[in-house]
Design a protein around this motif. Structure first.
Motif, PDB file in Angstrom:
ATOM      1  N   GLU A  73       0.812  -1.222   0.000  1.00 17.35           N
ATOM      2  CA  GLU A  73       0.000   0.000   0.000  1.00 17.35           C
ATOM      3  C   GLU A  73       0.844   1.270   0.000  1.00 17.35           C
ATOM      4  O   GLU A  73       0.351   2.348  -0.327  1.00 17.35           O
ATOM      5  CB  GLU A  73      -0.979   0.012   1.181  1.00 17.35           C
ATOM      6  CG  GLU A  73      -0.340   0.104   2.554  1.00 17.35           C
ATOM      7  CD  GLU A  73       0.116  -1.241   3.136  1.00 17.35           C
ATOM      8  OE1 GLU A  73       0.554  -1.238   4.295  1.00 17.35           O
ATOM      9  OE2 GLU A  73       0.050  -2.269   2.434  1.00 17.35           O
ATOM     10  N   HIS A  74       2.139   1.162   0.317  1.00 12.57           N
ATOM     11  CA  HIS A  74       3.050   2.307   0.291  1.00 12.57           C
ATOM     12  C   HIS A  74       3.801   2.420  -1.034  1.00 12.57           C
ATOM     13  O   HIS A  74       4.630   3.306  -1.197  1.00 12.57           O
ATOM     14  CB  HIS A  74       4.058   2.211   1.441  1.00 12.57           C
ATOM     15  CG  HIS A  74       3.414   2.132   2.790  1.00 12.57           C
ATOM     16  ND1 HIS A  74       2.788   3.198   3.385  1.00 12.57           N
ATOM     17  CD2 HIS A  74       3.278   1.095   3.645  1.00 12.57           C
ATOM     18  CE1 HIS A  74       2.293   2.832   4.546  1.00 12.57           C
ATOM     19  NE2 HIS A  74       2.577   1.563   4.732  1.00 12.57           N
ATOM     20  N   GLY A  75       3.525   1.521  -1.979  1.00 12.18           N
ATOM     21  CA  GLY A  75       4.206   1.512  -3.265  1.00 12.18           C
ATOM     22  C   GLY A  75       5.398   0.572  -3.251  1.00 12.18           C
ATOM     23  O   GLY A  75       5.569  -0.234  -2.340  1.00 12.18           O
ATOM     24  N   ASN A  76       6.244   0.687  -4.273  1.00 12.01           N
ATOM     25  CA  ASN A  76       7.448  -0.134  -4.360  1.00 12.01           C
ATOM     26  C   ASN A  76       8.490   0.407  -3.395  1.00 12.01           C
ATOM     27  O   ASN A  76       8.696   1.619  -3.313  1.00 12.01           O
ATOM     28  CB  ASN A  76       8.033  -0.105  -5.770  1.00 12.01           C
ATOM     29  CG  ASN A  76       7.129  -0.743  -6.786  1.00 12.01           C
ATOM     30  OD1 ASN A  76       6.208  -1.481  -6.448  1.00 12.01           O
ATOM     31  ND2 ASN A  76       7.377  -0.467  -8.049  1.00 12.01           N
ATOM     32  N   ARG A  77       9.146  -0.497  -2.689  1.00  9.44           N
ATOM     33  CA  ARG A  77      10.188  -0.070  -1.756  1.00  9.44           C
ATOM     34  C   ARG A  77      11.008  -1.265  -1.325  1.00  9.44           C
ATOM     35  O   ARG A  77      10.670  -2.403  -1.614  1.00  9.44           O
ATOM     36  CB  ARG A  77       9.610   0.644  -0.546  1.00  9.44           C
ATOM     37  CG  ARG A  77       8.645  -0.192   0.267  1.00  9.44           C
ATOM     38  CD  ARG A  77       7.865   0.663   1.268  1.00  9.44           C
ATOM     39  NE  ARG A  77       6.901  -0.153   1.973  1.00  9.44           N
ATOM     40  CZ  ARG A  77       7.121  -0.695   3.161  1.00  9.44           C
ATOM     41  NH1 ARG A  77       8.263  -0.485   3.785  1.00  9.44           N
ATOM     42  NH2 ARG A  77       6.206  -1.432   3.746  1.00  9.44           N
ATOM     43  N   MET A  78      12.105  -0.965  -0.639  1.00 10.45           N
ATOM     44  CA  MET A  78      12.977  -1.996  -0.094  1.00 10.45           C
ATOM     45  C   MET A  78      12.731  -2.128   1.407  1.00 10.45           C
ATOM     46  O   MET A  78      12.517  -1.127   2.094  1.00 10.45           O
ATOM     47  CB  MET A  78      14.447  -1.637  -0.338  1.00 10.45           C
ATOM     48  CG  MET A  78      14.856  -1.591  -1.793  1.00 10.45           C
ATOM     49  SD  MET A  78      14.768  -3.187  -2.605  1.00 10.45           S
ATOM     50  CE  MET A  78      16.082  -4.061  -1.761  1.00 10.45           C
ATOM     51  N   THR A  79      12.752  -3.363   1.883  1.00 12.91           N
ATOM     52  CA  THR A  79      12.635  -3.629   3.319  1.00 12.91           C
ATOM     53  C   THR A  79      13.762  -4.576   3.728  1.00 12.91           C
ATOM     54  O   THR A  79      14.435  -5.168   2.890  1.00 12.91           O
ATOM     55  CB  THR A  79      11.282  -4.274   3.674  1.00 12.91           C
ATOM     56  OG1 THR A  79      11.186  -5.541   3.020  1.00 12.91           O
ATOM     57  CG2 THR A  79      10.114  -3.382   3.265  1.00 12.91           C
ATOM     58  N   ASP A  80      13.901  -4.726   5.016  1.00 17.22           N
ATOM     59  CA  ASP A  80      14.859  -5.673   5.586  1.00 17.22           C
ATOM     60  C   ASP A  80      16.268  -5.496   5.015  1.00 17.22           C
ATOM     61  O   ASP A  80      16.949  -6.477   4.677  1.00 17.22           O
ATOM     62  CB  ASP A  80      14.384  -7.119   5.398  1.00 17.22           C
ATOM     63  CG  ASP A  80      13.039  -7.365   6.066  1.00 17.22           C
ATOM     64  OD1 ASP A  80      12.835  -6.832   7.176  1.00 17.22           O
ATOM     65  OD2 ASP A  80      12.201  -8.062   5.478  1.00 17.22           O
ATOM     66  N   LEU A  81      16.709  -4.241   4.921  1.00 18.55           N
ATOM     67  CA  LEU A  81      18.064  -3.965   4.444  1.00 18.55           C
ATOM     68  C   LEU A  81      19.079  -4.461   5.478  1.00 18.55           C
ATOM     69  O   LEU A  81      18.902  -4.249   6.683  1.00 18.55           O
ATOM     70  CB  LEU A  81      18.251  -2.475   4.206  1.00 18.55           C
ATOM     71  CG  LEU A  81      17.388  -1.884   3.081  1.00 18.55           C
ATOM     72  CD1 LEU A  81      17.445  -0.362   3.109  1.00 18.55           C
ATOM     73  CD2 LEU A  81      17.830  -2.421   1.737  1.00 18.55           C
ATOM     74  N   ALA A  82      20.111  -5.135   5.001  1.00 21.88           N
ATOM     75  CA  ALA A  82      21.118  -5.681   5.906  1.00 21.88           C
ATOM     76  C   ALA A  82      22.490  -5.620   5.248  1.00 21.88           C
ATOM     77  O   ALA A  82      22.630  -5.861   4.051  1.00 21.88           O
ATOM     78  CB  ALA A  82      20.782  -7.129   6.259  1.00 21.88           C
ATOM     79  N   VAL A  83      23.488  -5.283   6.052  1.00 21.71           N
ATOM     80  CA  VAL A  83      24.875  -5.250   5.605  1.00 21.71           C
ATOM     81  C   VAL A  83      25.643  -6.268   6.435  1.00 21.71           C
ATOM     82  O   VAL A  83      25.594  -6.238   7.664  1.00 21.71           O
ATOM     83  CB  VAL A  83      25.498  -3.849   5.806  1.00 21.71           C
ATOM     84  CG1 VAL A  83      26.954  -3.836   5.362  1.00 21.71           C
ATOM     85  CG2 VAL A  83      24.692  -2.789   5.069  1.00 21.71           C
ATOM     86  N   THR A  84      26.340  -7.168   5.747  1.00 21.55           N
ATOM     87  CA  THR A  84      27.137  -8.181   6.429  1.00 21.55           C
ATOM     88  C   THR A  84      28.588  -8.022   6.006  1.00 21.55           C
ATOM     89  O   THR A  84      28.896  -8.087   4.814  1.00 21.55           O
ATOM     90  CB  THR A  84      26.637  -9.598   6.078  1.00 21.55           C
ATOM     91  OG1 THR A  84      25.250  -9.703   6.415  1.00 21.55           O
ATOM     92  CG2 THR A  84      27.433 -10.660   6.818  1.00 21.55           C
ATOM     93  N   PHE A  85      29.447  -7.793   6.987  1.00 23.37           N
ATOM     94  CA  PHE A  85      30.884  -7.658   6.736  1.00 23.37           C
ATOM     95  C   PHE A  85      31.563  -9.012   6.854  1.00 23.37           C
ATOM     96  O   PHE A  85      31.249  -9.798   7.749  1.00 23.37           O
ATOM     97  CB  PHE A  85      31.526  -6.738   7.797  1.00 23.37           C
ATOM     98  CG  PHE A  85      31.368  -5.284   7.531  1.00 23.37           C
ATOM     99  CD1 PHE A  85      32.406  -4.563   6.976  1.00 23.37           C
ATOM    100  CD2 PHE A  85      30.195  -4.624   7.853  1.00 23.37           C
ATOM    101  CE1 PHE A  85      32.279  -3.201   6.742  1.00 23.37           C
ATOM    102  CE2 PHE A  85      30.062  -3.276   7.626  1.00 23.37           C
ATOM    103  CZ  PHE A  85      31.104  -2.562   7.063  1.00 23.37           C
TER     104      PHE A  85
END
Length: 142
Positions: free
Chosen positions: A82-94
């Motif tokens: 309902e909020h449109g296209n977007r990214m969720t659950d962004l994660a950075v792993t070193f």
């Protein structure tokens, strides 16, 4: 806003689904939406998140030892709701390794703090995303 604060890129269409971004220093990067080997805009966003924090961490740890491995993986889920296209659950792993010895030990010791400091204070890209900064879009008279 002063010239010291302003950041700018120009994006030019080079063909159907193909674009080139140019920065103020003349650097360019091609990207697209056609599924060829160019990065997509979402992949550029992930690269920007990873690149920003990688640069911060590299400066902090590199003062002590040159890494033998320095890789980041940035992931996220692209959704449409309902909020449109977007990214969720962004994660950075070193995944970082340093040589044996005292300099490597010092770099390993500060790595977690460097990652946290980048995330919590330094990385402009992820800090901007997490702050939810509005984006203004206009159409210039052509």
């Amino acid at each position: 806003m002063t010239d010291d604060n302003l950041r700018r890129v120009t994006v030019e269409r080079t063909g159907t689904g193909h674009f080139t971004a140019t920065n103020a220093r003349g650097g360019t990067i091609a990207f697209g939406t056609t599924g060829e080997d160019e990065f997509t805009p979402v992949e550029l966003l992930l690269a920007a998140i990873g690149g920003c924090t990688a640069a911060d961490v590299d400066v902090a740890t590199g003062r002590h030892a040159e890494p033998t491995r320095f890789t980041l993986t940035v992931t996220g889920d692209k959704i449409s709701d309902e909020h449109g296209n977007r990214m969720t659950d962004l994660a950075v792993t070193f995944s970082v390794a340093f040589p044996d010895g005292e300099p490597g030990d010092r770099a390993r010791a500060i790595l977690p703090r460097a990652v946290k400091t980048s995330h919590d204070r330094l990385c402009t890209v992820s800090r901007t995303i997490e702050a939810g900064t509005p984006v203004t879009v206009t159409v210039a008279d052509g």
